[in-house]
Scaffold this motif. Structure first.
Motif, PDB file in Angstrom:
ATOM      1  N   LEU A 195       0.826  -1.210   0.000  1.00  0.00           N
ATOM      2  CA  LEU A 195       0.000   0.000   0.000  1.00  0.00           C
ATOM      3  C   LEU A 195       0.858   1.258   0.000  1.00  0.00           C
ATOM      4  O   LEU A 195       0.411   2.312  -0.445  1.00  0.00           O
ATOM      5  N   THR A 196       2.099   1.139   0.497  1.00  0.00           N
ATOM      6  CA  THR A 196       3.004   2.294   0.491  1.00  0.00           C
ATOM      7  C   THR A 196       4.400   1.822   0.099  1.00  0.00           C
ATOM      8  O   THR A 196       4.726   0.630   0.237  1.00  0.00           O
ATOM      9  N   SER A 197       5.229   2.749  -0.356  1.00  0.00           N
ATOM     10  CA  SER A 197       6.602   2.377  -0.712  1.00  0.00           C
ATOM     11  C   SER A 197       7.387   1.994   0.540  1.00  0.00           C
ATOM     12  O   SER A 197       8.270   1.130   0.493  1.00  0.00           O
ATOM     13  N   ASP A 198       7.060   2.608   1.661  1.00  0.00           N
ATOM     14  CA  ASP A 198       7.739   2.234   2.915  1.00  0.00           C
ATOM     15  C   ASP A 198       7.468   0.777   3.272  1.00  0.00           C
ATOM     16  O   ASP A 198       8.362   0.061   3.740  1.00  0.00           O
ATOM     17  N   ALA A 199       6.228   0.350   3.077  1.00  0.00           N
ATOM     18  CA  ALA A 199       5.884  -1.040   3.389  1.00  0.00           C
ATOM     19  C   ALA A 199       6.629  -1.997   2.471  1.00  0.00           C
ATOM     20  O   ALA A 199       7.143  -3.034   2.918  1.00  0.00           O
ATOM     21  N   VAL A 200       6.717  -1.649   1.201  1.00  0.00           N
ATOM     22  CA  VAL A 200       7.443  -2.508   0.258  1.00  0.00           C
ATOM     23  C   VAL A 200       8.923  -2.547   0.626  1.00  0.00           C
ATOM     24  O   VAL A 200       9.570  -3.607   0.598  1.00  0.00           O
ATOM     25  N   ALA A 201       9.479  -1.406   0.983  1.00  0.00           N
ATOM     26  CA  ALA A 201      10.892  -1.352   1.362  1.00  0.00           C
ATOM     27  C   ALA A 201      11.156  -2.222   2.584  1.00  0.00           C
ATOM     28  O   ALA A 201      12.120  -2.996   2.619  1.00  0.00           O
ATOM     29  N   GLU A 202      10.296  -2.122   3.566  1.00  0.00           N
ATOM     30  CA  GLU A 202      10.481  -2.907   4.789  1.00  0.00           C
ATOM     31  C   GLU A 202      10.354  -4.402   4.502  1.00  0.00           C
ATOM     32  O   GLU A 202      11.142  -5.216   5.000  1.00  0.00           O
ATOM     33  N   PHE A 261       9.366   3.706  -8.663  1.00  0.00           N
ATOM     34  CA  PHE A 261       9.943   3.419  -7.345  1.00  0.00           C
ATOM     35  C   PHE A 261      11.176   2.532  -7.487  1.00  0.00           C
ATOM     36  O   PHE A 261      11.170   1.581  -8.269  1.00  0.00           O
ATOM     37  N   LYS A 262      12.225   2.865  -6.757  1.00  0.00           N
ATOM     38  CA  LYS A 262      13.449   2.070  -6.806  1.00  0.00           C
ATOM     39  C   LYS A 262      13.819   1.674  -5.374  1.00  0.00           C
ATOM     40  O   LYS A 262      13.806   2.507  -4.474  1.00  0.00           O
ATOM     41  N   PHE A 263      14.131   0.410  -5.199  1.00  0.00           N
ATOM     42  CA  PHE A 263      14.485  -0.097  -3.874  1.00  0.00           C
ATOM     43  C   PHE A 263      15.889  -0.691  -3.958  1.00  0.00           C
ATOM     44  O   PHE A 263      16.057  -1.826  -4.441  1.00  0.00           O
ATOM     45  N   ALA A 264      16.885   0.076  -3.563  1.00  0.00           N
ATOM     46  CA  ALA A 264      18.281  -0.385  -3.650  1.00  0.00           C
ATOM     47  C   ALA A 264      18.544  -1.380  -2.529  1.00  0.00           C
ATOM     48  O   ALA A 264      18.342  -1.078  -1.347  1.00  0.00           O
TER      49      ALA A 264
END
Lengths: 297, 285
Positions: A251-258, A287-290
């Motif tokens: 639902l959020t990029s923070d959730a995906v990152a975590e 969105f990019k997740f390094a």
């Protein structure tokens, strides 16, 4: 070079896209029936390429935390467009949740940017005998069914979300790749607001967005297929004989990152040689997740 | 330019207290005692607001001692049994009435909270469209009802009466929720159009007479149901669980104060389409 438990974390990033996300609270008389409804609602929802949406069960909810004091689950559903979201909500709530004994379905995103009328349309199934109740500004429809009433909220919220977060697990053999993937998914299921939409949370048929056949939009991710090493350009190294991918929608990029961070760390098990991620060179996704940034955070 | 609600919120949040100067059985109409009317006024201004003492027009200052500041939290004390229309048409803020109060309290209100620490007279919350009324004692007839000539009664909001109410509670009700923890008189929810009435005590005779839609829920004894109501089934209505949970969450009812899973459902009134329902709590066998 970054290593976790001796496993190399490649210096790359996962590229993800904007999607629309909805959050459903599905309750039932027992947790088993809520899970059954959730499994049906999220079935055939692995990839928007062929399923119309991506979906999964996010978490179990205790009876004291649901609107009707019954045990429940949270279902997350992701689509590429608003129109598709409305269609998928109607189909999946109407055909899978309403049909499952004892269930009720409530909106889990009341503050979503968009609202879609779902119960307000499903109510016509009641053939004129449907009833509604307005409870603190939220309208609930009571649709008569053979075990009593199906309660469904008038409308459901949807918000801009993130789809297609991912990472790859490269292992020396299939057994170790599977064990690592399962460990990763188990850890990621504790992160609120994300789902891993593929079967068991894991995908083996990763795809690229081109094909040598006309009309075929996606095709086998040949650089990561160990059986094609030697025929095609391969991104696999010596000793990497099995690759599994975990795709994450949130639902959020923070959730995906975590979820990515938790999953990558959990996947660094015995027999795993490398963790990588899929991207298109950074030119397509918003969105990019390094991986290095996430793991070292 | 700010709206009335914003202006009210912008005022200081201190309390305003109005104390009745004398006891008298002569009716007083005091619809000026309303947060919306107090906005931007000081004690002297409020004292000049109009009221009726019998047939005679007076001012609030003639009847009440007024002290304090702010419009959003008003306390009214003294002998108020003959004081009518407190909180009439209020849209925001909080009014607390210490002791019994007269008729039409909170009638036509659309927002805010009105608390009566005693009994309330007839027409409590009549034609109200929003907000919340809590009565710690009993209330008279026509709670949430419709005035003569009106086709609809209560159109929204919540009324909680911890004691008994008189007849025709929820009459012609169109929307909203009335909770009575005591008994109700005759003709509860008569000619109800929609909405919900919960009764924990004894549901009076002829409940739901002429109701078109809506729900009456009896958690206790039921005097009798009209023959124009037909039993359909005994089941576990999920929407009831939603209501009970929400009532506990908002603090309107305490844990264990209203409980029930299994209900006997009767539909009616068959003389008016039969789309209403009366749910009577059933015990597990």
């Amino acid at each position: 070079m970054m290593r976790v438990n001796g496993v190399e974390i490649e210096d790359t990033f996962a590229e993800a896209f904007g999607m629309w996300g909805a959050r459903l609270v599905v309750t039932a008389e027992t947790l088993e029936w809520a899970r059954t409804a959730g499994a049906a609602a999220t079935g055939f929802a692995t990839s928007i390429i062929g399923c119309g949406c991506e979906a999964g069960i996010n978490e179990l909810v205790r009876a004291q935390d649901t609107p009707d004091d019954r045990p429940g689950i949270i279902v997350l559903l992701f689509t590429m467009s608003r129109a598709a979201m409305e269609q998928q909500l109607m189909l999946r709530i109407g055909q899978t949740i309403m049909t499952c004994p004892t269930t009720a379905c409530y909106d889990g995103l009341p503050d979503g940017e968009e609202r879609f009328k779902v119960g307000g349309k499903l109510r016509y199934f009641g053939d004129g005998f449907q009833r509604s109740k307005l409870l603190d500004g939220r309208r609930l429809w009571r649709i008569p069914v053979m075990d009593g009433e199906f309660v469904v909220e008038e409308s459901f919220g949807a918000a801009k979300a993130v789809g297609g977060g991912n990472f790859f697990i490269m292992a020396g053999d299939l057994e170790h790749a599977l064990a690592a993937a399962q460990a990763a998914v188990a850890a990621m299921r504790g992160v609120p607001g994300v789902v891993m939409p593929f079967p068991g949370g894991v995908v083996r048929s990763g795809s690229k967005t081109s094909s040598r056949y006309k009309g075929q939009h996606a095709s086998s991710n040949t650089p990561y297929c160990p059986t094609l090493r030697g025929f095609e350009k391969s991104d696999l190294r010596e000793g990497e004989n099995a690759v599994l991918e975990i795709v994450i929608d949130g639902l959020t990029s923070d959730a995906v990152a975590e979820a990515t961070r938790v999953g990558v760390v959990a996947a660094c098990c015995d027999g795993v040689l490398r963790i990588s991620a899929g991207n298109y060179g950074g030119s397509l996704g918003q969105f990019k997740f390094a991986l290095h940034d996430l793991v070292s955070a | 330019m700010t709206c009335i609600s914003c202006a009210g919120a912008a005022l200081d949040r201190g309390g305003m207290t109005l104390t009745r100067r004398e006891s008298s059985p002569i009716p007083v109409e005091a619809d000026s005692i309303c947060p919306d009317r107090f906005i931007g006024l000081n004690e002297a201004d409020i004292a000049r607001l109009p009221a009726f003492y019998g047939r005679r027009q007076v001012t609030l200052g003639d009847l009440f001692e007024i002290e304090g500041v702010g419009a959003t939290d008003i306390t009214v004390t003294g002998d108020l049994a003959a004081v009518k229309k407190i909180g009439h048409g209020m849209t925001m803020g909080r009014v607390t009435v210490e002791g019994p109060v007269g008729q039409h309290t909170g009638a036509r209100m659309t927002g805010g909270e009105l608390v009566v620490r005693g009994d309330a007279g007839d027409w409590l919350g009549a034609y109200m469209a929003g907000g919340r009324i809590i009565v710690e004692g009993n209330a008279g007839h026509f709670v949430g009802g419709a005035y003569s000539g009106d086709t609809k009664g209560m159109r929204g909001g919540t009324i909680l009466v911890k004691g008994d109410v008189g007849r025709e509670a929820g009459g012609r009700m169109r929307r909203g929720l009335i909770i009575v923890l005591g008994d109700t008189g005759e003709f509860t929810a008569a000619r109800m159009l929609a909405g919900t009435v919960f009764v924990r005590g004894r549901l009076g005779a002829r409940a739901g007479a002429g109701m078109k839609r809506g729900t009456v829920v009896a958690f206790g004894e039921v005097a009798e149901l009209l023959p124009t109501f037909r039993y359909t089934c005994t089941y576990r209505p999920v929407f009831m669980r939603c209501y009970l949970r929400r009532l506990r969450e908002t603090g309107l009812v305490a844990e264990g104060e209203l409980e029930g899973e299994l209900f006997r459902r009767s539909i009616g009134d068959l003389t008016n389409g039969g789309r209403g329902e009366v749910l009577v709590r059933a015990e597990r066998e």
